[in-house]
Write an enzyme that holds these catalytic residues in place. Structure first.
Site: not given
Length: 226
Positions: A17, A133, A145, A149
Protein backbone atom coordinates in the site's frame (compact mmCIF):
# COMPACT_ATOMS: atom_id res chain seq x y z
CA UNK A 1 15.49 21.52 4.77
CA UNK A 2 14.67 19.41 1.74
CA UNK A 3 15.38 15.87 0.58
CA UNK A 4 18.98 16.77 -0.21
CA UNK A 5 19.55 17.48 3.50
CA UNK A 6 18.51 13.96 4.56
CA UNK A 7 20.24 10.59 4.30
CA UNK A 8 18.40 7.87 6.28
CA UNK A 9 14.65 7.33 6.30
CA UNK A 10 12.48 4.89 8.27
CA UNK A 11 9.15 3.85 6.74
CA UNK A 12 6.79 1.77 8.89
CA UNK A 13 4.01 -0.31 7.34
CA UNK A 14 6.30 -0.64 4.35
CA UNK A 15 5.32 -4.03 2.91
CA UNK A 16 2.27 -2.89 0.92
CA UNK A 17 0.00 0.00 0.00
CA UNK A 18 1.09 3.51 0.93
CA UNK A 19 4.22 2.29 2.70
CA UNK A 20 5.46 0.37 -0.31
CA UNK A 21 4.75 3.32 -2.60
CA UNK A 22 6.70 5.65 -0.31
CA UNK A 23 9.68 3.26 -0.16
CA UNK A 24 9.77 3.05 -3.96
CA UNK A 25 9.53 6.82 -4.33
CA UNK A 26 12.20 7.67 -1.76
CA UNK A 27 14.72 5.06 -2.91
CA UNK A 28 14.43 6.55 -6.38
CA UNK A 29 15.75 9.77 -4.82
CA UNK A 30 18.84 7.89 -3.62
CA UNK A 31 17.98 7.96 0.07
CA UNK A 32 18.87 5.07 2.37
CA UNK A 33 15.39 3.78 3.16
CA UNK A 34 14.80 1.31 5.99
CA UNK A 35 11.52 -0.49 5.31
CA UNK A 36 9.82 -1.86 8.43
CA UNK A 37 6.88 -4.27 8.47
CA UNK A 38 5.86 -7.68 9.80
CA UNK A 39 5.96 -9.66 6.53
CA UNK A 40 9.50 -10.75 5.77
CA UNK A 41 8.65 -12.18 2.34
CA UNK A 42 7.10 -8.92 1.14
CA UNK A 43 10.04 -6.93 2.49
CA UNK A 44 12.54 -9.21 0.78
CA UNK A 45 10.81 -8.66 -2.57
CA UNK A 46 10.72 -4.92 -1.97
CA UNK A 47 14.41 -4.87 -1.05
CA UNK A 48 15.27 -6.75 -4.24
CA UNK A 49 13.27 -4.27 -6.31
CA UNK A 50 14.39 -1.03 -4.64
CA UNK A 51 17.56 -1.58 -2.64
CA UNK A 52 15.82 -0.64 0.61
CA UNK A 53 16.98 -2.15 3.91
CA UNK A 54 14.28 -4.53 5.24
CA UNK A 55 13.39 -4.60 8.94
CA UNK A 56 10.98 -7.43 9.80
CA UNK A 57 9.34 -6.46 13.08
CA UNK A 58 5.96 -6.45 14.81
CA UNK A 59 5.76 -2.93 16.24
CA UNK A 60 3.70 -4.20 19.14
CA UNK A 61 6.90 -5.83 20.45
CA UNK A 62 8.09 -2.69 22.23
CA UNK A 63 11.44 -4.04 23.43
CA UNK A 64 12.35 -5.25 19.94
CA UNK A 65 11.23 -1.90 18.53
CA UNK A 66 13.69 0.07 20.65
CA UNK A 67 16.47 -2.50 20.21
CA UNK A 68 16.08 -2.23 16.43
CA UNK A 69 15.63 1.52 16.02
CA UNK A 70 17.55 3.39 18.71
CA UNK A 71 21.01 2.57 17.36
CA UNK A 72 20.41 4.22 13.96
CA UNK A 73 20.45 7.96 13.25
CA UNK A 74 17.35 8.47 11.15
CA UNK A 75 16.72 11.85 9.55
CA UNK A 76 13.12 11.13 8.53
CA UNK A 77 10.31 9.00 9.95
CA UNK A 78 7.33 8.10 7.79
CA UNK A 79 4.92 6.61 10.36
CA UNK A 80 2.40 4.63 8.29
CA UNK A 81 1.77 1.29 10.03
CA UNK A 82 -1.86 0.94 11.05
CA UNK A 83 -5.02 -1.12 10.74
CA UNK A 84 -8.76 -0.91 11.25
CA UNK A 85 -9.96 -3.95 13.18
CA UNK A 86 -13.37 -3.21 14.70
CA UNK A 87 -13.96 -0.66 11.93
CA UNK A 88 -17.56 -1.72 11.39
CA UNK A 89 -18.82 -1.08 14.92
CA UNK A 90 -17.39 -0.76 18.40
CA UNK A 91 -20.35 -2.72 19.75
CA UNK A 92 -19.51 -5.61 17.43
CA UNK A 93 -15.74 -5.42 17.97
CA UNK A 94 -13.92 -8.10 19.94
CA UNK A 95 -11.51 -7.39 22.78
CA UNK A 96 -8.70 -8.45 20.45
CA UNK A 97 -9.91 -5.95 17.81
CA UNK A 98 -9.72 -3.13 20.35
CA UNK A 99 -6.33 -4.13 21.72
CA UNK A 100 -4.76 -4.71 18.32
CA UNK A 101 -6.05 -1.44 16.86
CA UNK A 102 -4.93 0.73 19.78
CA UNK A 103 -1.58 -1.05 20.23
CA UNK A 104 -0.76 -0.66 16.53
CA UNK A 105 -2.27 2.71 15.64
CA UNK A 106 -1.51 4.59 18.86
CA UNK A 107 0.92 2.89 21.24
CA UNK A 108 3.37 1.60 18.63
CA UNK A 109 3.22 4.82 16.62
CA UNK A 110 4.14 6.85 19.71
CA UNK A 111 6.97 4.47 20.64
CA UNK A 112 8.46 4.76 17.13
CA UNK A 113 8.45 8.55 17.41
CA UNK A 114 9.95 8.32 20.89
CA UNK A 115 12.73 6.03 19.69
CA UNK A 116 13.82 8.42 16.93
CA UNK A 117 12.94 11.91 18.13
CA UNK A 118 15.66 12.54 20.77
CA UNK A 119 18.38 11.97 18.18
CA UNK A 120 16.70 14.29 15.68
CA UNK A 121 16.42 17.03 18.29
CA UNK A 122 20.05 16.58 19.37
CA UNK A 123 21.25 16.80 15.75
CA UNK A 124 18.82 19.66 14.96
CA UNK A 125 17.76 17.88 11.81
CA UNK A 126 14.73 15.78 11.04
CA UNK A 127 11.20 15.41 9.76
CA UNK A 128 8.39 13.36 11.28
CA UNK A 129 5.52 12.41 8.97
CA UNK A 130 2.51 10.73 10.56
CA UNK A 131 0.00 9.22 8.14
CA UNK A 132 -3.28 9.78 9.96
CA UNK A 133 -6.74 9.78 8.27
CA UNK A 134 -9.70 12.02 7.68
CA UNK A 135 -11.29 9.74 10.30
CA UNK A 136 -9.03 11.45 12.83
CA UNK A 137 -10.36 14.87 11.85
CA UNK A 138 -14.11 14.41 11.33
CA UNK A 139 -16.81 12.22 12.94
CA UNK A 140 -17.34 8.92 11.16
CA UNK A 141 -19.30 5.73 11.97
CA UNK A 142 -16.06 3.94 12.81
CA UNK A 143 -15.60 4.95 16.44
CA UNK A 144 -12.65 2.75 17.40
CA UNK A 145 -10.59 3.52 14.30
CA UNK A 146 -11.47 7.22 14.50
CA UNK A 147 -10.39 7.34 18.14
CA UNK A 148 -7.02 5.83 17.25
CA UNK A 149 -6.43 8.24 14.40
CA UNK A 150 -7.72 11.18 16.44
CA UNK A 151 -5.02 10.38 18.98
CA UNK A 152 -2.37 10.44 16.26
CA UNK A 153 -3.74 13.76 14.96
CA UNK A 154 -3.41 15.43 18.36
CA UNK A 155 -0.01 13.82 18.89
CA UNK A 156 1.14 15.49 15.68
CA UNK A 157 -0.33 18.86 16.59
CA UNK A 158 1.19 18.74 20.06
CA UNK A 159 4.59 17.73 18.69
CA UNK A 160 4.63 20.74 16.40
CA UNK A 161 4.35 22.93 19.50
CA UNK A 162 6.94 20.95 21.49
CA UNK A 163 9.41 21.02 18.59
CA UNK A 164 9.37 24.78 18.09
CA UNK A 165 12.95 25.94 17.63
CA UNK A 166 14.35 22.40 17.31
CA UNK A 167 14.70 22.45 13.49
CA UNK A 168 12.64 19.22 13.43
CA UNK A 169 9.50 19.42 11.34
CA UNK A 170 6.28 17.46 11.91
CA UNK A 171 3.71 16.80 9.20
CA UNK A 172 0.51 14.79 9.25
CA UNK A 173 -1.06 13.42 6.08
CA UNK A 174 -4.79 12.67 6.39
CA UNK A 175 -6.02 10.64 3.41
CA UNK A 176 -9.53 9.54 2.60
CA UNK A 177 -10.00 5.98 1.29
CA UNK A 178 -7.01 4.60 -0.60
CA UNK A 179 -6.74 1.51 -2.81
CA UNK A 180 -4.83 -0.71 -0.37
CA UNK A 181 -5.38 -3.90 1.66
CA UNK A 182 -6.83 -1.86 4.53
CA UNK A 183 -10.47 -2.84 4.17
CA UNK A 184 -9.64 -6.47 3.39
CA UNK A 185 -8.13 -6.74 6.86
CA UNK A 186 -10.61 -4.39 8.58
CA UNK A 187 -13.62 -6.58 7.75
CA UNK A 188 -14.06 -10.33 8.13
CA UNK A 189 -16.92 -10.17 5.61
CA UNK A 190 -15.60 -9.68 2.03
CA UNK A 191 -18.94 -8.13 1.03
CA UNK A 192 -18.53 -5.33 3.55
CA UNK A 193 -14.96 -4.79 2.42
CA UNK A 194 -16.15 -4.42 -1.18
CA UNK A 195 -18.94 -2.04 -0.16
CA UNK A 196 -16.46 0.21 1.64
CA UNK A 197 -14.52 0.81 -1.57
CA UNK A 198 -17.32 1.00 -4.14
CA UNK A 199 -19.29 3.90 -5.57
CA UNK A 200 -16.42 6.37 -5.97
CA UNK A 201 -12.89 6.58 -7.28
CA UNK A 202 -10.35 5.66 -4.63
CA UNK A 203 -7.10 7.48 -4.03
CA UNK A 204 -4.03 5.52 -5.10
CA UNK A 205 -0.99 4.86 -2.87
CA UNK A 206 1.16 6.98 -5.18
CA UNK A 207 -1.13 9.95 -4.55
CA UNK A 208 -0.27 9.82 -0.85
CA UNK A 209 3.41 9.20 -1.61
CA UNK A 210 3.38 12.37 -3.75
CA UNK A 211 1.95 14.40 -0.85
CA UNK A 212 4.60 13.04 1.52
CA UNK A 213 7.37 13.76 -0.95
CA UNK A 214 6.15 17.34 -1.36
CA UNK A 215 6.20 17.92 2.40
CA UNK A 216 9.70 16.42 2.74
CA UNK A 217 11.17 18.34 -0.19
CA UNK A 218 9.59 21.70 0.59
CA UNK A 219 12.01 24.56 1.25
CA UNK A 220 12.58 25.60 4.85
CA UNK A 221 10.08 28.48 4.59
CA UNK A 222 7.31 25.95 3.79
CA UNK A 223 6.23 23.89 6.79
CA UNK A 224 3.39 21.51 5.95
CA UNK A 225 1.42 20.89 9.12
CA UNK A 226 -1.65 18.98 7.94
Amino acid sequence: MSLSDYRKVLVTGASSGIGEAVVRRLTSHHLEVHALARRQDRLSDLASATGCIPLALDLRDTDALYDTLESTEYDVLINIAGLGRGYDSLAAATREDITRTIETNVTAAIHVVHALLPGMVARQRGHLVNVVSIAGLYPMPAALYSASKGALHLLSQGLRMELKGSAVRCTEICPARVRTEFFDTAFDDPTKAAQATSGFELLEPNDIADAILYALDAPWRVNVST
